[in-house]
Write an enzyme that holds these catalytic residues in place. Structure first.
Site, PDB file in Angstrom:
ATOM      1  N   LYS A  41     -18.290 -76.808   3.852  1.00  0.00           N
ATOM      2  CA  LYS A  41     -17.070 -77.614   3.846  1.00  0.00           C
ATOM      3  C   LYS A  41     -16.701 -77.956   5.282  1.00  0.00           C
ATOM      4  CE  LYS A  41     -12.221 -77.513   2.435  1.00  0.00           C
ATOM      5  NZ  LYS A  41     -11.169 -76.731   1.755  1.00  0.00           N
ATOM      6  N   CYS A  44      -4.185 -71.872   1.075  1.00  0.00           N
ATOM      7  CA  CYS A  44      -3.470 -72.875   1.877  1.00  0.00           C
ATOM      8  C   CYS A  44      -2.333 -73.591   1.157  1.00  0.00           C
ATOM      9  CB  CYS A  44      -4.434 -73.881   2.500  1.00  0.00           C
ATOM     10  SG  CYS A  44      -5.323 -74.884   1.312  1.00  0.00           S
ATOM     11  N   SER A  78     -10.404 -86.800  -1.384  1.00  0.00           N
ATOM     12  CA  SER A  78      -9.266 -87.714  -1.509  1.00  0.00           C
ATOM     13  C   SER A  78      -9.413 -88.968  -0.654  1.00  0.00           C
ATOM     14  CB  SER A  78      -7.978 -86.968  -1.140  1.00  0.00           C
ATOM     15  OG  SER A  78      -8.079 -86.394   0.151  1.00  0.00           O
ATOM     16  N   CYS A 101      -7.835 -70.592  -2.968  1.00  0.00           N
ATOM     17  CA  CYS A 101      -7.539 -70.644  -1.539  1.00  0.00           C
ATOM     18  C   CYS A 101      -6.070 -70.294  -1.331  1.00  0.00           C
ATOM     19  CB  CYS A 101      -7.821 -72.046  -0.992  1.00  0.00           C
ATOM     20  SG  CYS A 101      -7.868 -72.073   0.816  1.00  0.00           S
ATOM     21  N   LYS A 140     -19.017 -80.730   0.990  1.00  0.00           N
ATOM     22  CA  LYS A 140     -17.759 -81.459   0.969  1.00  0.00           C
ATOM     23  C   LYS A 140     -17.367 -81.906   2.362  1.00  0.00           C
ATOM     24  CE  LYS A 140     -12.959 -80.704  -0.001  1.00  0.00           C
ATOM     25  NZ  LYS A 140     -11.906 -79.745  -0.103  1.00  0.00           N
TER      26      LYS A 140
HETATM   27  C1  PBG Z   1      -7.982 -76.419   0.328  1.00  0.00           C
HETATM   28  C2  PBG Z   1      -8.666 -77.654  -0.083  1.00  0.00           C
HETATM   29  C3  PBG Z   1      -8.647 -78.920   0.548  1.00  0.00           C
HETATM   30  C4  PBG Z   1      -9.344 -79.792  -0.292  1.00  0.00           C
HETATM   31  C5  PBG Z   1      -9.792 -79.053  -1.369  1.00  0.00           C
HETATM   32  N1  PBG Z   1      -9.387 -77.723  -1.216  1.00  0.00           N
HETATM   33  C6  PBG Z   1      -7.951 -79.367   1.768  1.00  0.00           C
HETATM   34  C7  PBG Z   1      -8.331 -78.820   3.060  1.00  0.00           C
HETATM   35  O1  PBG Z   1      -9.266 -78.036   3.224  1.00  0.00           O
HETATM   36  O2  PBG Z   1      -7.637 -79.165   4.032  1.00  0.00           O
HETATM   37  C8  PBG Z   1      -9.538 -81.258  -0.051  1.00  0.00           C
HETATM   38  C9  PBG Z   1      -9.769 -82.076  -1.260  1.00  0.00           C
HETATM   39  C10 PBG Z   1      -9.617 -83.541  -1.061  1.00  0.00           C
HETATM   40  O3  PBG Z   1      -9.370 -84.033   0.046  1.00  0.00           O
HETATM   41  O4  PBG Z   1      -9.747 -84.248  -2.065  1.00  0.00           O
HETATM   42  N2  PBG Z   1      -8.701 -75.471   1.022  1.00  0.00           N
END
Ligand code: PBG
Length: 317
Positions: free
Chosen positions: A189, A116, A268, A114, A242
Site C-alpha cells: 500500500k 485511522c 477513491s 485499521c 493499492k
Molecule cells: C485506511 C485506508 C485508506 C484507504 C483504505 N483504507 C486511506 C489511507 O490510507 O489514507 C483508501 C481508500 C481509497 O482511497 O479509496 N488505512
C-alpha cells in the site's frame, strides 16, 4: 503473412479478447457512519454515499440482489479518541454493520481493519508525540480483528501498514477460535495522493505529518515484493496492491512472483478522476470504467476493490 487486423472486427474481436471482466471478482466498498440516520452523498465521489447503519444494510442487500459478491466495510465512529477504541469495540459501528448485513443477506463481508478512522489524530497506529508506534499498535489490531470475526466478518483486511500486523492478527484470531477467518492484507500500500477523496468519505484525515513513515514510497517496486513476501510468511491468505492504475507494474510483479490470490484497489481518487472528467464531457465515463477495470485485471488482479462494482453490476444485469 499474418495480418493482425484480421481479428479486430466486431464479433471476432470479442472472441479473441484475452481478458474478461467478471462481476465475480468485484468488491464494493461501503462507508457506514455511526452518526447518520440517512445516507449522505460524498461530494468528491459522485454516486457514493456515507451510509447509516440501516441504509448500509439495505445497500448491501441491493448489491447482493445485483450479484455483487462482496463488500468491504469502512466505519466512521461517533467519537474518536487517542486509542482508536471504536475500532475494537464489540459494539463498534463496523461490528454492528457486519452482524446486521450477515443476518440480512448472504454476500461476503470483508472488514477494513485499521485504526485511522477511529483515532482523534487520524493515524493508523497509536502515537507518541509525532511518532506512529508500531509494536504497541499490534495488540489493538489483533483485538479489532477478533471483534470483527466475532461479528461475522468473512475476511479481515488490515490496511494500516504496520510491520508484523499480519502475524499479530493471525495469532489473535487463532487464539480466539477464528483459525478459519482469512486475512486479506493491504500488503503493498503506497502513500498515495489518490486517497484524497477517501479522507472526505471516511473522515480519516490526520492531525499532523502524513502516512509516509508507514505506507510505501511510490518509486519503489522491489520493496513491494518484500512487503508482500513478509505478509505471506506471516500468514496472509490474499494480498493487495493499492492504488491500482498507477501501480499496474507492481500488480503484475506481485502476481507473477508469488502466485497468490491478488487484489487490486482502484482507490477513491482513481474513481473521482474518471467521474469528474466524465461530468465535464471530457471522457466517456462508462467506457473509462470498463477500460480501467479491464486493464487492472489484465495486469494480474484476481479481485478488484472498486467503487464501480454496483455500476458494473447494473450494466451486466
Ligand atoms: C485506511 C485506508 C485508506 C484507504 C483504505 N483504507 C486511506 C489511507 O490510507 O489514507 C483508501 C481508500 C481509497 O482511497 O479509496 N488505512
Amino acid at each position: 503473412m499474418r495480418r493482425m487486423r484480421r481479428l479486430r472486427r466486431p464479433g471476432l474481436r470479442e472472441m479473441v479478447a484475452e481478458t474478461r471482466l467478471s462481476l465475480d471478482d468485484m468488491i464494493q466498498p461501503i462507508f457506514v457512519d455511526e452518526r447518520l440516520d440517512v445516507p449522505m452523498a460524498i461530494e468528491a465521489m459522485p454516486g457514493q454515499y456515507r451510509h447509516s447503519l440501516e441504509s448500509a444494510v439495505d445497500e448491501a442487500c441491493t448489491l447482493d440482489d445485483l450479484g455483487v459478491p462482496a463488500v468491504i466495510l469502512f466505519g466512521i465512529p461517533d467519537h474518536k479518541d487517542e486509542l482508536g477504541t471504536g475500532a475494537y469495540d464489540e459494539e463498534g459501528i463496523v461490528q454492528r454493520a457486519t452482524a446486521r448485513i450477515k443476518e440480512a443477506c448472504d454476500l461476503v463481508v470483508i472488514t477494513d481493519l485499521c485504526l485511522c478512522e477511529y483515532t482523534s489524530h487520524g493515524h493508523c497506529g497509536l502515537v507518541s508525540g509525532e511518532e506512529v508506534l508500531n509494536d504497541q499498535t499490534l495488540p489493538l489490531l489483533g483485538e479489532a480483528a477478533v471483534s470483527q470475526a466475532r461479528a461475522g466478518a468473512d475476511v479481515v483486511a488490515p490496511s494500516g501498514m504496520m510491520d508484523h500486523m499480519v502475524i499479530a492478527i493471525r495469532g489473535a484470531l487463532d487464539l480466539e477460535g477464528f483459525g478459519d477467518t482469512p486475512i486479506l492484507s493491504y500488503a503493498a500500500k503506497y502513500a498515495s495522493t489518490f486517497y484524497g477523496p477517501f479522507r472526505e468519505a471516511a473522515e480519516s484525515g490526520y492531525a499532523f505529518g502524513d502516512r509516509r513513515t508507514y505506507q510505501m514510497d511510490p518509486p519503489n517496486l522491489a520493496e513491494a515484493l518484500w512487503e508482500v513476501q513478509l505478509d505471506i510468511e506471516e500468514g496472509a491468505d490474499m494480498v493487495m496492491v493499492k492504488p491500482a492504475m498507477p501501480y499496474l507494474d507492481v500488480l503484475r510483479a506481485v502476481k507473477d512472483t508469488f502466485g497468490m490470490p491478488t487484489a487490486a484497489y482502484q482507490v477513491s481518487g482513481e474513481y473521482s478522476m474518471i467521474m469528474a472528467a466524465a461530468e465535464r464531457g471530457w471522457i466517456d465515463g462508462e467506457r473509462a470504467m470498463i477500460e480501467a477495470l479491464t486493464c487492472i485485471k489484465r495486469a494480474g488482479a484476481d479481485m478488484i476493490l472498486t467503487y464501480y462494482a454496483k455500476e458494473y453490476a447494473k450494466r451486466v444485469m
